[in-house]
Design a protein around this motif. Structure first.
Motif, PDB file in Angstrom:
ATOM      1  N   PHE A 131      -1.684  -5.021   1.271  1.00 49.96           N
ATOM      2  CA  PHE A 131      -1.640  -4.215  -0.069  1.00 49.96           C
ATOM      3  C   PHE A 131      -2.565  -3.225  -0.145  1.00 49.96           C
ATOM      4  O   PHE A 131      -2.290  -2.360  -0.737  1.00 49.96           O
ATOM      5  CB  PHE A 131      -1.785  -5.370  -1.058  1.00 49.96           C
ATOM      6  N   THR A 132      -3.707  -3.420   0.245  1.00 50.53           N
ATOM      7  CA  THR A 132      -5.088  -2.168   0.205  1.00 50.53           C
ATOM      8  C   THR A 132      -4.477  -1.053   0.884  1.00 50.53           C
ATOM      9  O   THR A 132      -4.768   0.245   0.439  1.00 50.53           O
ATOM     10  CB  THR A 132      -6.238  -2.671   0.714  1.00 50.53           C
ATOM     11  N   TYR A 138      -0.394   4.856  -3.375  1.00 50.80           N
ATOM     12  CA  TYR A 138      -0.855   5.194  -4.784  1.00 50.80           C
ATOM     13  C   TYR A 138      -2.023   5.909  -4.983  1.00 50.80           C
ATOM     14  O   TYR A 138      -2.080   6.893  -5.520  1.00 50.80           O
ATOM     15  CB  TYR A 138      -0.929   3.777  -5.326  1.00 50.80           C
ATOM     16  N   ILE A 169      -4.154  -9.064   2.038  1.00 54.03           N
ATOM     17  CA  ILE A 169      -5.181  -8.407   1.155  1.00 54.03           C
ATOM     18  C   ILE A 169      -5.117  -6.904   2.093  1.00 54.03           C
ATOM     19  O   ILE A 169      -5.175  -5.774   1.230  1.00 54.03           O
ATOM     20  CB  ILE A 169      -6.492  -9.068   1.114  1.00 54.03           C
ATOM     21  N   ILE A 196      -1.463  -0.161   1.402  1.00 57.34           N
ATOM     22  CA  ILE A 196      -0.235   0.531   0.702  1.00 57.34           C
ATOM     23  C   ILE A 196      -0.950   1.191  -0.424  1.00 57.34           C
ATOM     24  O   ILE A 196      -0.255   2.225  -0.785  1.00 57.34           O
ATOM     25  CB  ILE A 196       0.887  -0.681   0.005  1.00 57.34           C
ATOM     26  N   TYR A 197      -1.911   0.562  -1.073  1.00 55.90           N
ATOM     27  CA  TYR A 197      -2.380   1.072  -2.407  1.00 55.90           C
ATOM     28  C   TYR A 197      -3.133   2.676  -1.994  1.00 55.90           C
ATOM     29  O   TYR A 197      -2.712   3.700  -2.519  1.00 55.90           O
ATOM     30  CB  TYR A 197      -3.532   0.399  -2.912  1.00 55.90           C
ATOM     31  N   VAL A 214      -6.970  -3.235   7.328  1.00 54.92           N
ATOM     32  CA  VAL A 214      -6.596  -2.253   6.357  1.00 54.92           C
ATOM     33  C   VAL A 214      -6.477  -0.688   7.110  1.00 54.92           C
ATOM     34  O   VAL A 214      -5.747  -0.097   7.002  1.00 54.92           O
ATOM     35  CB  VAL A 214      -7.592  -2.076   5.170  1.00 54.92           C
ATOM     36  N   VAL A 227       8.936   1.177  -0.674  1.00 50.55           N
ATOM     37  CA  VAL A 227       7.713   0.765  -0.075  1.00 50.55           C
ATOM     38  C   VAL A 227       8.381  -0.331   0.946  1.00 50.55           C
ATOM     39  O   VAL A 227       8.257  -0.205   2.149  1.00 50.55           O
ATOM     40  CB  VAL A 227       6.613   0.464  -0.713  1.00 50.55           C
ATOM     41  N   THR A 228       9.025  -1.540   0.368  1.00 47.34           N
ATOM     42  CA  THR A 228       9.105  -2.662   0.997  1.00 47.34           C
ATOM     43  C   THR A 228      10.261  -2.530   1.843  1.00 47.34           C
ATOM     44  O   THR A 228      10.429  -3.143   2.927  1.00 47.34           O
ATOM     45  CB  THR A 228       9.579  -3.795   0.057  1.00 47.34           C
TER      46      THR A 228
END
Lengths: 374, 316
Positions: A170-171, A178, A167, A173-174, A238, A267-268
């Motif tokens: 990914f946050t 993004y 979680i 990364i967002y 985060v 990204v990965t």
């Protein structure tokens, strides 16, 4: 008067620095003053009755006054103030070291004797107060251990990590790839920061309420504890990850995208591997932060004396709760020392975990850092 | 001219359509929904606490612990929480600023890194350790101090009835001060290190001593950072549980802060929760909700101050 007519009045500079000149002072004057102050303080206390704390406090106060006066006399009042502030700032640093050293010394000196093979391989199941009476009165070896608490700590922390790392990552990364400065990203960033400040006990109450509503009030198990810890851990993950992803050079992303690589692969395959060492050390620090949590686990997981490795079923124990419980409610209230020894032993294990995790984080960050320059 | 005509003459190519790959959509969606999930968790924390706390607000006031309703149950706890946190802040702030200045402007460069690490380690020591240390090591040392205060300043209500065991709210506050020291230090250190070097050099070039340079260049620049750090420390002190729960010998509200008595919201929850059931459980969760709201407000103010600072610091 006449000059005022010729040249306009010089504007008064308000830079807050007095124009009093500073004269040079001998280099090691403060050292002599320091030694003299403590000698005076020691002499004073020798007459009144000796106390080491008193000598240090009074000596420091004498030193503060003496150093200000000497430097003012030798080098001007401004130098005196400068020296006074320098002494206060060094004093603050020494003052902060006292509790740190005292805490570490207490943990090691009381906790170390408790740690033995038995302590690491046995739990407390079935132990009665009589056992501790025997320890105190007949010098019998300490019985029982913290195996159940060690296992509980490892299991619950591991589950919390499994929940919060995906979680959190990914946050991050967002936020970096993004959202950037969109309104959603801004509010996520703000509330993640606010979440860092959630009191740990509130996280425990949340997990307790959540599981109470889902599975019936009073449900206490390892998963509930892991959820509580995850609430505390996610913001740290985060924040650390975001910082690490952000310092990945944009040229790398642009190069990858220009070759037609899709965003998710960029990204990965490019961003995350470049930041991997930083991400890993950030996660390690987040684990170190929650591994010693007591309050949320006390509420959400409960306490047990028995080894329980099934996080879905019934209360478990963790090192911090184990220490708190034995410290507050000794096995035999008449003979507290053996229980206290166990508690300090558990705490020593916990501190060792925390220090190791911190060192590991530094090690990962340093050794696996991407090579910069060419 | 000719170039312009060329452009108008050739048929306009359709704007390139961005390629939308399924994997990209899934990846972006996952990232976005994790972010939203975090917001939902925060909302969830509030929602579940409110659901479970509701019975305590609606119950007959005679059924609440103490028999006088939720408000008279909670206010002594709010008082205790506020007092202990404020004492902790007052004790910790000057020391923390001192350490931050020591690291940023006084310590040799080579030492600054390791010292920072040690201070961060202080932040990572579990709170239960501080609690046990406070009770076993600090509290017995404080007993004589409280007796002395009582004998010499006993006419002030705060210093009446010094406790000999030292298990008082002041002892707990001292331990809280030690625990929040690292957070205030690290936030202040960050802003002190960001002070524009030109400002510092300008002050020194005008003949300032080191302290004058700090007073005129570093401190004014770092003030919002210090305030933010203090607020973050306050948030942490308000929510700290174990240290207070272990050290304090809790009791009813009293002005005599160096005596046993008083309690804080988190300590009250931790001490009573394991045995609580029924309405008592709801009351404790309601107390937790009050704590949550208080810390949320403090933290939001703190973050607002710190973030506002961040916008300026780009301009150096």
């Amino acid at each position: 008067m006449t000059t005022a007519l010729v040249t306009p009045e010089e504007p008064k500079l308000d830079h807050g620095i007095e124009e009093n000149p500073v004269r040079p002072a001998p280099r090691f004057a403060w050292l002599i003053v320091l030694l003299a102050s403590f000698a005076a303080s020691a002499a004073l206390f020798a007459a009144l009755g000796f106390s080491i704390v008193g000598v240090i406090i009074v000596g420091y106060v004498i030193y503060l006054i003496a150093v200000t006066v000497t430097y003012s006399a030798m080098a001007g009042r401004r130098k005196g103030t400068d020296q006074l502030m320098r002494s206060l700032i060094y004093g603050a640093f020494v003052l902060a070291l006292i509790p740190l050293v005292s805490v570490l010394w207490t943990v090691i000196s009381i906790g170390a004797p408790a740690i033995s093979a038995d302590f690491l391989t046995k739990d407390m199941y079935g132990l009665k107060g009589v056992v501790d009476k025997a320890v105190v009165e007949q010098g019998a070896p300490l019985q029982g251990g913290a195996l159940h608490a060690i296992l509980g700590t490892l299991i619950i922390t591991a589950i919390a990590t499994l929940i919060s790392v995906p979680i959190g990552l990914f946050t991050a990364i967002y936020l970096v790839e993004y959202g950037k400065t969109s309104r959603l990203a801004k509010s996520i960033r703000f509330f993640v920061d606010v979440m860092t400040g959630i009191p740990s006990i509130v996280a425990g109450l949340f997990a307790f309420s959540l599981f109470g509503i889902l599975f019936g009030i009073g449900t206490k198990n390892g998963i509930a504890g892991a959820v509580a810890l995850a609430v505390l851990m996610i913001p740290t993950v985060v924040r650390n990850s975001e910082e690490m992803l952000r310092i990945v050079p944009n040229e790398l992303r642009e190069a990858s995208l220009a070759l037609g690589v899709p965003v998710w692969k960029t990204v990965t395959k490019i961003v995350i591997p470049t930041a991997a060492s930083g991400l890993a050390s950030g996660v390690t620090l987040a684990i170190a932060r929650v591994i010693g949590e007591t309050a949320p686990l006390l509420l959400a997981v409960g306490v047990t004396m028995k080894t329980n490795v099934d996080p879905f079923n019934g209360p478990m124990n963790t090192l911090a709760v184990y220490a708190y419980n034995l410290f507050k409610f000794p096995l035999n209230p008449g003979y507290r020392d053996p229980s206290l020894e166990r508690a300090w032993g558990a705490v020593l294990l916990l501190v060792i975990f925390v220090v190791l995790l911190n060192l590991l984080a530094r090690f990962i960050a340093k050794v696996f850092a991407p090579k910069t320059g060419r | 001219m000719s170039i312009g005509q060329e452009v108008t003459n050739t048929p306009k190519p359709a704007p390139a359509k961005p390629v939308r790959r399924l994997a990209d959509v899934i990846f972006a969606g996952t990232a976005r929904s994790s972010g939203i999930l975090i917001l939902l968790v925060l909302v969830g924390v509030a929602a579940f606490l409110i659901i479970e706390a509701m019975p305590a607000f609606t119950a007959d006031s005679k059924d609440i612990a103490g028999g006088k309703g939720f408000f008279s149950y909670i206010w002594p706890l709010v008082f205790g929480t506020a007092v202990s946190s404020i004492i902790a802040i007052v004790l910790a702030t000057p020391v923390a600023i001192g350490i931050a200045l020591f690291i940023s402007h006084y310590a040799p460069r080579k030492l600054a890194g390791p010292i920072g690490f040690v201070i961060d380690l202080l932040a990572a020591v579990p709170s239960v350790v501080f609690g046990m240390w406070g009770l076993q090591v600090l509290a017995p040392q404080m007993g004589p101090v409280y007796k002395w205060l009582e004998n010499n300043l006993g006419w002030i209500p705060i210093f009446a009835q010094g406790s000999t065991t030292g298990r008082t709210i002041v002892t707990a506050s001292i331990v809280l001060a030690v625990m929040i020291l690292p957070i205030i230090t690290s936030v202040s250190r960050e802003v002190f290190l960001q002070t524009p070097t030109l400002h510092e050099e300008a002050a020194l070039a005008l003949g300032a001593t080191r302290w004058e340079m700090i007073r005129t260049a570093v401190l004014p620049f770092g003030r919002p950072g210090i305030i933010g750090g203090i607020m973050l420390g306050l948030g942490r002190a308000l929510g700290e549980t174990m240290a207070v729960a272990i050290i304090l010998s809790p009791g009813a509200f009293t002005w005599a802060l160096i005596n046993s008595g008083n309690s804080t919201i988190p300590a009250d929850i931790a001490l009573n929760f394991p045995e609580a059931s029924g309405l008592k459980l709801n009351t404790l969760i309601a107390a937790g909700l009050v704590l949550f709201v208080i810390t949320l407000i403090v933290n939001m103010i703190a973050r607002y101050i710190v973030d506002r600072r961040r916008e300026f610091s780009g301009a150096n």
